[in-house]
Design a protein around this motif. Structure first.
Motif, PDB file in Angstrom:
ATOM      1  N   LEU A   1      -4.714   6.317   1.633  1.00 37.40           N
ATOM      2  CA  LEU A   1      -4.329   5.332   0.627  1.00 37.40           C
ATOM      3  C   LEU A   1      -4.402   5.963  -0.753  1.00 37.40           C
ATOM      4  O   LEU A   1      -5.433   6.500  -1.144  1.00 37.40           O
ATOM      5  CB  LEU A   1      -5.254   4.109   0.703  1.00 37.40           C
TER       6      LEU A   1
ATOM      7  N   THR B   1       0.760   5.221   0.649  1.00 41.58           N
ATOM      8  CA  THR B   1      -0.065   6.237   1.297  1.00 41.58           C
ATOM      9  C   THR B   1       0.644   7.579   1.272  1.00 41.58           C
ATOM     10  O   THR B   1       1.881   7.652   1.277  1.00 41.58           O
ATOM     11  CB  THR B   1      -0.379   5.854   2.759  1.00 41.58           C
TER      12      THR B   1
ATOM     13  N   GLN C   1       0.843  -1.190   0.000  1.00 39.69           N
ATOM     14  CA  GLN C   1       0.000   0.000   0.000  1.00 39.69           C
ATOM     15  C   GLN C   1       0.877   1.238   0.000  1.00 39.69           C
ATOM     16  O   GLN C   1       1.840   1.330   0.772  1.00 39.69           O
ATOM     17  CB  GLN C   1      -0.903   0.030   1.237  1.00 39.69           C
TER      18      GLN C   1
END
Length: 143
Positions: free
Chosen positions: A69, A64, A62
């Motif tokens: 996100l 961010t 992920q």
């Protein structure tokens, strides 16, 4: 991914390296290191200086920014490209959400290799020009 041939085939599938000839990718493969990250392991934080480029082989990461996100990477892709090339602070944080396998490239090793390999540099320039064109087209569509 134990052999140079396997690494070259993998590198050919990474958009960043699409325009680089196979023989040059073999040299690039020679400076990569295999790396396994655990679930919830942080690859890098937003704002830190970049020392490595991460090439996702398998797993989930992920990305961010400002704790929001921005993207989830699940396919083979280069992660941390901008900070790697400009030496500035990372724009995003990267966290593995499952065990993930990578090839990593050290920034100084990469620049040493670029000094010796003009075809690597030409291929990377093509990649960045394509990205800038795409961003220009997107901004024109918004305006």
């Amino acid at each position: 991914m134990d052999t140079t041939i396997e690494q070259v085939i993998f590198l050919q599938g990474i958009e960043l390296f699409n325009d680089i000839p196979s023989e040059q990718l073999a040299h690039l493969a020679g400076i990569t290191k295999s790396f396994v990250a655990n679930k919830q392991q942080i690859l890098f934080e937003e704002g830190e200086r970049s020392q490595s480029l991460y090439l996702l082989i398998d797993g989930r990461v992920q990305l961010t920014r400002n704790d929001m996100l921005r993207k989830e990477v699940t396919d083979s892709e280069a992660i941390g490209v901008w900070g790697f090339f400009d030496g500035e602070e990372r724009l995003m944080a990267a966290t593995c959400t499952e065990e993930s396998h990578f090839l990593t490239i050290n920034r100084m090793d990469f620049y040493d290799l670029l000094e010796e390999r003009v075809h690597l540099t030409q291929g990377l320039l093509k990649y960045f020009v394509k990205r800038i064109r795409k961003l220009t087209e997107l901004s024109d569509a918004i305006v």
